[in-house]
Write an enzyme that holds these catalytic residues in place. Structure first.
Site, short mmCIF file in Angstrom:
data_model
loop_
_atom_site.label_atom_id
_atom_site.label_comp_id
_atom_site.label_asym_id
_atom_site.label_seq_id
_atom_site.Cartn_x
_atom_site.Cartn_y
_atom_site.Cartn_z
N CYS A 79 7.88 -5.61 28.81
CA CYS A 79 9.21 -5.47 29.39
C CYS A 79 10.27 -6.06 28.46
O CYS A 79 10.42 -5.61 27.34
CB CYS A 79 9.24 -6.09 30.79
SG CYS A 79 10.68 -5.62 31.75
N HIS A 182 5.31 -2.69 33.28
CA HIS A 182 4.49 -3.88 33.48
C HIS A 182 3.03 -3.50 33.69
O HIS A 182 2.64 -3.17 34.81
CB HIS A 182 4.99 -4.65 34.70
CG HIS A 182 6.28 -5.35 34.46
ND1 HIS A 182 6.36 -6.63 33.97
CD2 HIS A 182 7.56 -4.93 34.61
CE1 HIS A 182 7.62 -6.98 33.83
NE2 HIS A 182 8.38 -5.97 34.21
N GLU A 184 0.61 -5.47 33.90
CA GLU A 184 0.04 -6.47 34.82
C GLU A 184 0.46 -6.23 36.26
O GLU A 184 0.04 -6.91 37.18
CB GLU A 184 0.41 -7.89 34.36
CG GLU A 184 1.80 -8.40 34.72
CD GLU A 184 2.94 -7.81 33.90
OE1 GLU A 184 2.72 -6.83 33.16
OE2 GLU A 184 4.07 -8.32 34.02
#
Lengths: 203, 253
Positions: A79, A182, A184
């Site tokens: 990001c 993202h 994650e």
């Protein structure tokens, strides 16, 4: 070992948990000595470009990261962490980034689409690489951003995404990979990208 | 193309999950950890966790739940409820939050949102707005729907957008928990007037209610809880229903 750079901003825990979940040892790194023990570094980031780059420079992260890469070790930006790899960013006035990838970070044009670009959007891989192994094009990943990266050199484009315009959502260079979205936060495919990165650090 | 999102909303009170009607009459619906695990296993698009207790313990419990959730929930997590200080926001981000929902906190102190936006970017702050019909107008309420601000929904929504929040979460107090459908008139109007993404909440009783909102309004996401707590619906089922009905939902693999 994988190190997640702590420069005072952002949500570190999600990244750390995702690396752990994929079965790799991970530590929070706060200084040069800790960073030197890691084969792979992750530069996360939530926040504004200017604040983040100032913080990175205060703590000497620009030099530590440069040193890490010149030792042929791997770096992943997520990001804002990917945006910071570029030469300039225009959030809160123009500021200089780390300059590891040629190009700039600019705002989405107003009026055509809702900004921030927030939510699940599909990603088209432009090249195949160890980092995106076994991840199909067309899968959605979670994006949250108002600015996007414009690499100067098209060989740095790993993937693109469409939101009003087509923009670069993943970048690649010799030992740097970056994701605007993202990984994650994009289960189930996102954590696989993190595993791929961890494997790449061992190459 | 950006996909439409369906977001389970979990209300926390005294370390349990609860769900009420019209912001009152709360019933216990289970343990936060197990519910979060299920939503995660079902690859929910996002989760919103709200503390409804007006105590400091409530905020601490929210943070504790967030910490656990972020260990196995690799999806966006929004938290909110009685958050009044930038230090609390910082702590939530450190513990795995992606977005903070501010409602009464902004009403009392606009600078709270402004400071947080400066530090974390506008995309990390969601503006919360609870509304209720008074006569012919929709007015905004704060303090868990207890205090009438006297401001109409459109003016208030615009104000939140001007402050710089990244998303707007609107909740219809009269429809909350009633399972009788979303207020598509209000949703349509607000989503049209704003240029930030709007999440609509309050009243979803069936998959069709969600479909209607996506077909008839420009809303970016629908949040709901009763249909998941009290019905046999799940994020997985809703997503396949929407997909079969022609809505663009996300592809997982």
């Amino acid at each position: 070992m994988i190190g997640v750079i702590d420069y005072g901003a952002g949500n570190l825990m999600s990244v750390i948990h995702a690396v752990e979940y994929e079965g790799y040892e991970v530590v929070i790194v706060k200084n040069k000595n800790q960073a030197e023990m890691c084969r792979g570094l992750i530069l996360p980031g939530v926040g504004s470009y200017k604040e983040a780059i100032n913080q990175l420079k205060i703590d000497n992260w620009d030099k530590i990261i440069e040193n890490h890469i010149s030792n042929d070790k791997k770096l992943m930006g997520i990001c804002l962490g990917m945006q910071l790899l570029f030469e300039t960013g225009e959030e809160d006035g123009l500021s200089k980034g780390l300059g590891l990838i040629k190009g700039k970070v600019v705002k989405f044009p107003k009026g055509t689409v809702r900004v921030p670009h927030m939510g699940w959007n599909s990603v088209e891989w432009k090249v195949r690489h160890k980092c995106n192994e076994n991840i199909k094009s067309g899968i959605d990943f979670y994006h949250v951003h108002s600015y996007y990266c414009k690499p100067y050199d098209s060989s740095n484009i790993l993937a693109s995404c469409k939101y009003g315009i087509e923009f670069t959502t993943a970048i690649i260079s010799d030992n740097i990979v970056g994701y605007q979205f993202h990984p994650e936060k994009s289960q189930p495919a996102g954590p696989e990208l993190i595993r791929n990165f961890c494997e790449w650090t061992e190459c | 193309m950006l996909k439409k999102r369906v977001i389970p909303m979990l209300l926390l009170s005294d370390n349990r999950l609860v769900k009420g009607k019209k912001f009152k009459d709360f019933r216990e619906t289970g343990m936060p950890e197990s519910a979060i695990k299920i939503y995660s296993a079902q690859d929910s698009d996002e989760l919103v966790l709200i503390n409804i207790d007006r105590t400091m313990d409530g905020v601490t419990a929210l943070e504790r739940t967030l910490k656990v959730a972020s260990k196995y929930c690799f999806m966006p997590l929004t938290v909110g409820g009685n958050i009044k200080e930038v230090s609390q926001i910082a702590s939530m981000f450190r513990n795995g939050a992606d977005k903070i929902l501010l409602n009464t906190g902004i009403h009392e102190k606009e600078s709270l949102a402004k400071e947080a936006i400066k530090l974390y970017g506008s995309q990390s702050i969601v503006g919360g707005l609870d509304y209720k019909k008074e006569g012919s107008k929709y007015l905004v309420y704060v303090n868990s729907g207890k205090i009438n601000t006297g401001v109409d929904i459109e003016t208030y929504a615009k104000k939140l957008e001007d402050i710089g929040v990244g998303e707007l979460f609107i909740n219809d107090i009269d429809r909350d928990g009633m399972l009788k459908g979303l207020n598509t008139d209000v949703i349509s109007n607000i989503a049209e007037k704003l240029s930030i993404p709007v999440i609509a909440c309050g009243g979803v009783g069936s998959q069709n209610d969600i479909l209607e909102a996506f077909k008839g309004t420009q809303v970016s996401a629908v949040a709901c809880s009763s249909i998941f707590c009290f019905g046999d619906h799940s994020p997985l089922r809703v997503r396949s229903f929407l997909k079969n009905s022609g809505i663009d939902v996300r592809r997982l693999k």
